[in-house]
Design an enzyme around this catalytic site. Structure first.
Site, PDB file in Angstrom:
ATOM      1  N   GLU A 187     -50.962  33.569 -41.018  1.00 26.60           N
ATOM      2  CA  GLU A 187     -51.924  32.391 -41.718  1.00 26.60           C
ATOM      3  C   GLU A 187     -52.556  33.239 -42.703  1.00 26.60           C
ATOM      4  O   GLU A 187     -53.968  32.819 -43.068  1.00 26.60           O
ATOM      5  CB  GLU A 187     -52.442  31.888 -40.710  1.00 26.60           C
ATOM      6  CG  GLU A 187     -51.589  30.789 -39.895  1.00 26.60           C
ATOM      7  CD  GLU A 187     -52.236  29.852 -39.009  1.00 26.60           C
ATOM      8  OE1 GLU A 187     -53.391  29.382 -39.113  1.00 26.60           O
ATOM      9  OE2 GLU A 187     -51.478  29.222 -38.029  1.00 26.60           O
TER      10      GLU A 187
HETATM   11  N1  CAA Z   1     -58.154  24.202 -51.348  1.00 21.69           N
HETATM   12  C1  CAA Z   1     -57.707  23.434 -52.244  1.00 21.69           C
HETATM   13  N2  CAA Z   1     -57.061  23.984 -53.355  1.00 21.69           N
HETATM   14  C2  CAA Z   1     -56.820  25.232 -53.538  1.00 21.69           C
HETATM   15  C3  CAA Z   1     -57.261  26.280 -52.443  1.00 21.69           C
HETATM   16  C4  CAA Z   1     -57.861  25.585 -51.257  1.00 21.69           C
HETATM   17  N3  CAA Z   1     -58.067  26.617 -50.184  1.00 21.69           N
HETATM   18  N4  CAA Z   1     -56.571  27.378 -52.663  1.00 21.69           N
HETATM   19  C5  CAA Z   1     -56.145  27.302 -53.863  1.00 21.69           C
HETATM   20  N5  CAA Z   1     -56.154  26.196 -54.516  1.00 21.69           N
HETATM   21  C6  CAA Z   1     -55.728  25.501 -55.597  1.00 21.69           C
HETATM   22  C7  CAA Z   1     -56.608  26.204 -56.796  1.00 21.69           C
HETATM   23  O1  CAA Z   1     -57.862  25.571 -57.166  1.00 21.69           O
HETATM   24  C8  CAA Z   1     -55.722  26.099 -57.962  1.00 21.69           C
HETATM   25  O2  CAA Z   1     -55.572  24.737 -58.408  1.00 21.69           O
HETATM   26  P1  CAA Z   1     -56.137  24.475 -60.011  1.00 21.69           P
HETATM   27  O3  CAA Z   1     -54.963  25.234 -60.856  1.00 21.69           O
HETATM   28  O4  CAA Z   1     -56.039  23.116 -60.356  1.00 21.69           O
HETATM   29  O5  CAA Z   1     -57.447  24.906 -60.151  1.00 21.69           O
HETATM   30  C9  CAA Z   1     -54.091  26.389 -57.177  1.00 21.69           C
HETATM   31  O6  CAA Z   1     -54.366  25.760 -55.983  1.00 21.69           O
HETATM   32  C10 CAA Z   1     -53.807  27.771 -57.292  1.00 21.69           C
HETATM   33  O7  CAA Z   1     -54.737  28.530 -56.676  1.00 21.69           O
HETATM   34  P2  CAA Z   1     -54.549  29.885 -56.979  1.00 21.69           P
HETATM   35  O8  CAA Z   1     -54.347  30.301 -58.494  1.00 21.69           O
HETATM   36  O9  CAA Z   1     -55.899  30.725 -56.133  1.00 21.69           O
HETATM   37  O10 CAA Z   1     -53.265  30.287 -56.132  1.00 21.69           O
HETATM   38  P3  CAA Z   1     -52.432  31.769 -56.195  1.00 21.69           P
HETATM   39  O11 CAA Z   1     -51.251  31.501 -56.473  1.00 21.69           O
HETATM   40  O12 CAA Z   1     -53.204  32.781 -56.507  1.00 21.69           O
HETATM   41  O13 CAA Z   1     -52.666  31.906 -54.143  1.00 21.69           O
HETATM   42  C11 CAA Z   1     -53.510  32.597 -52.126  1.00 21.69           C
HETATM   43  C12 CAA Z   1     -53.782  31.950 -53.690  1.00 21.69           C
HETATM   44  C13 CAA Z   1     -54.956  32.406 -51.420  1.00 21.69           C
HETATM   45  C14 CAA Z   1     -53.161  34.180 -52.241  1.00 21.69           C
HETATM   46  C15 CAA Z   1     -52.455  31.950 -51.494  1.00 21.69           C
HETATM   47  O14 CAA Z   1     -51.299  32.031 -51.988  1.00 21.69           O
HETATM   48  C16 CAA Z   1     -52.519  32.259 -49.933  1.00 21.69           C
HETATM   49  O15 CAA Z   1     -53.375  31.511 -49.244  1.00 21.69           O
HETATM   50  N6  CAA Z   1     -51.569  32.916 -49.452  1.00 21.69           N
HETATM   51  C17 CAA Z   1     -51.182  33.350 -48.048  1.00 21.69           C
HETATM   52  C18 CAA Z   1     -50.380  32.306 -47.531  1.00 21.69           C
HETATM   53  C19 CAA Z   1     -50.431  32.287 -46.254  1.00 21.69           C
HETATM   54  O16 CAA Z   1     -51.811  32.068 -45.575  1.00 21.69           O
HETATM   55  N7  CAA Z   1     -49.382  31.952 -45.679  1.00 21.69           N
HETATM   56  C20 CAA Z   1     -49.528  31.768 -43.977  1.00 21.69           C
HETATM   57  C21 CAA Z   1     -48.173  30.725 -43.789  1.00 21.69           C
HETATM   58  S1  CAA Z   1     -48.493  29.788 -42.383  1.00 21.69           S
HETATM   59  C22 CAA Z   1     -48.336  30.817 -40.996  1.00 21.69           C
HETATM   60  O17 CAA Z   1     -48.281  32.018 -40.967  1.00 21.69           O
HETATM   61  C23 CAA Z   1     -48.325  29.951 -39.805  1.00 21.69           C
HETATM   62  C24 CAA Z   1     -47.521  30.248 -38.582  1.00 21.69           C
HETATM   63  O18 CAA Z   1     -46.496  29.956 -38.158  1.00 21.69           O
HETATM   64  C25 CAA Z   1     -48.398  30.981 -37.864  1.00 21.69           C
END
Ligand code: CAA
Length: 377
Positions: free
Chosen positions: A361
């Protein structure tokens, strides 16, 4: 006492503790060894309706607040973290539908779960782990249907869910802004389960690849609007991360309980080892970490319950709780000494179970990206 909840929840928490002590704790030891998914334990848990905690009452669930859900999930994690995770991840499908679904979608998804199914959340792909925007699964619009093609990996409940939330590109050229979220029901032609992961820990949870080959679903299964999938996934994860923290607290609490019990009965140099300050201080450090971590879970849940922003706090909770769970379980192994390293005793499993909480996550490194973005904003 980390969670302040109603009398009704108190009774539920006690019933769950009782159930887990009788039906989960001991049997899951053997399932941890074999890696088999303990279907009959889950069936009993569903009879207790533990799969519908977050589903609103009007759809047949308990409609519990987040603080109460955390208290219950922590009890479940104390018995077995993989068992608790199955419900926590199923709740991701519930949260996603609650936040972004229309009335018909809520009725359909919640009915499916209430009737005895788990949910799953499918974002991750081999090339899209931390870089979640790099999803390659596609959803092609054809008349009043979408046709999904691609492969998801590391999907909790991937092989046992009745309903999936799947992220796929409706417009490849737009990258993350072309990602959309879909509800896909198990049994849809073209949806299948791939490789099953043989994991280090949380072995009572099911983790598999989910494969879509010309998987055709009705257009009304689109959750939200086309192009909103990435933000939907991020917002689901914002909530989910607090509950990863909550499971980690459960593991740490169990490790401390086991270490205290062992420390009282293990005699060396003519006295129980717990009487040595070196051991007592280790226990004190465990208690400090567990209690502060639990308070962070409770705080984050309260923010959600009252409708305040919680993204930063949820990421902090996930990081902090999973880090202290690794520290506490490792110290518990240390207190058990050579026996702690043996599969005959409970603490090595807790250490294995704890590790994944620093990874899934969103790794703790990604949480620090999220936290620093919030701080610098
Ligand atoms: N809420 C709302 N919008 C969001 C957001 C949030 N928390 N985070 C990002 N956004 C939006 C941004 O505002 C942006 O929108 P605009 O262009 O309109 O401004 C857009 O999304 C892109 O944001 P970023 O440029 O920050 O995106 P990024 O590509 O750099 O990624 C990251 C950000 C935080 C690294 C994200 O990729 C991330 O969380 N990665 C980890 C993924 C993850 O947690 N995977 C787990 C999978 S699920 C799992 O493990 C479940 C299981 O089975 C146990």
């Amino acid at each position: 006492m980390g969670y302040i909840y109603s009398e009704e929840t108190k009774e539920l928490v006690e019933a769950v503790r009782d159930f887990c002590n009788k039906e989960v704790k001991e049997p899951c030891k053997e399932y941890d060894r074999t890696g088999e998914w303990p279907r009959e334990i889950y069936q009993k848990a569903m009879e207790m309706q533990l799969h519908m905690l977050e589903i609103p009452e009007e759809y047949g669930g308990f409609g519990l607040d987040r603080v109460s859900v955390a208290a219950i999930l922590e009890e479940m994690a104390q018995a077995d973290a993989g068992f608790a995770l199955t419900f926590a991840v199923s709740n991701l499908a519930v949260k996603g539908t609650l936040m972004f679904g229309n009335e018909e979608q809520k009725k359909r998804v919640f009915h499916k779960i209430v009737e005895g199914s788990f949910g799953a959340f499918a974002l991750t792909e081999p090339q899209a782990g931390s870089d979640a925007s790099n999803v390659k699964t596609t959803a092609r619009k054809e008349g009043d249907t979408y046709v999904l093609n691609g492969r998801k990996c590391f999907i909790t409940n991937g092989g046992v869910a009745g309903v999936y939330l799947i992220m796929a590109l409706t417009d490849k050229a737009k990258g993350l802004k072309g990602m959309s979220a879909f509800i896909v029901e198990a049994g849809t032609p073209g949806l299948s389960t791939g490789k099953h992961e043989d994991k280090m820990g949380i072995r009572c949870s099911n983790t598999c690849d989910v494969v879509m080959e010309e998987c055709r679903i009705p257009a009304e299964n689109l959750l939200g609007k086309e192009g909103e999938g990435f933000k939907i996934a991020m917002q689901i994860l914002d909530i989910a991360r607090t509950f990863v923290g909550c499971l980690a607290v459960g593991i740490a609490q169990r490790a401390m309980n086991e270490a205290v019990a062992y420390g009282k009965e293990r005699i060396q140099f003519g006295k129980p080892i717990i009487k040595n300050q070196a051991i007592g201080f280790k226990i004190a450090d465990m208690a400090i970490k567990i209690e502060t971590a639990r308070q962070m879970v409770a705080h984050s849940c309260r923010l959600m319950d009252v409708g305040f922003p919680y993204g930063k706090e949820s990421a902090i909770t996930k990081c902090y709780c999973s880090d202290i769970a690794m520290e506490v379980t490792s110290e518990a192994v240390q207190i058990f000494g050579g026996y702690g390293y043996s599969r005959e005793y409970p603490v090595e499993k807790l250490m294995r179970d704890a590790k994944i909480h620093q990874i899934f996550e969103g790794t703790n490194e990604i949480q620090r990206v999220v936290i620093s973005n919030h701080v610098l904003r």
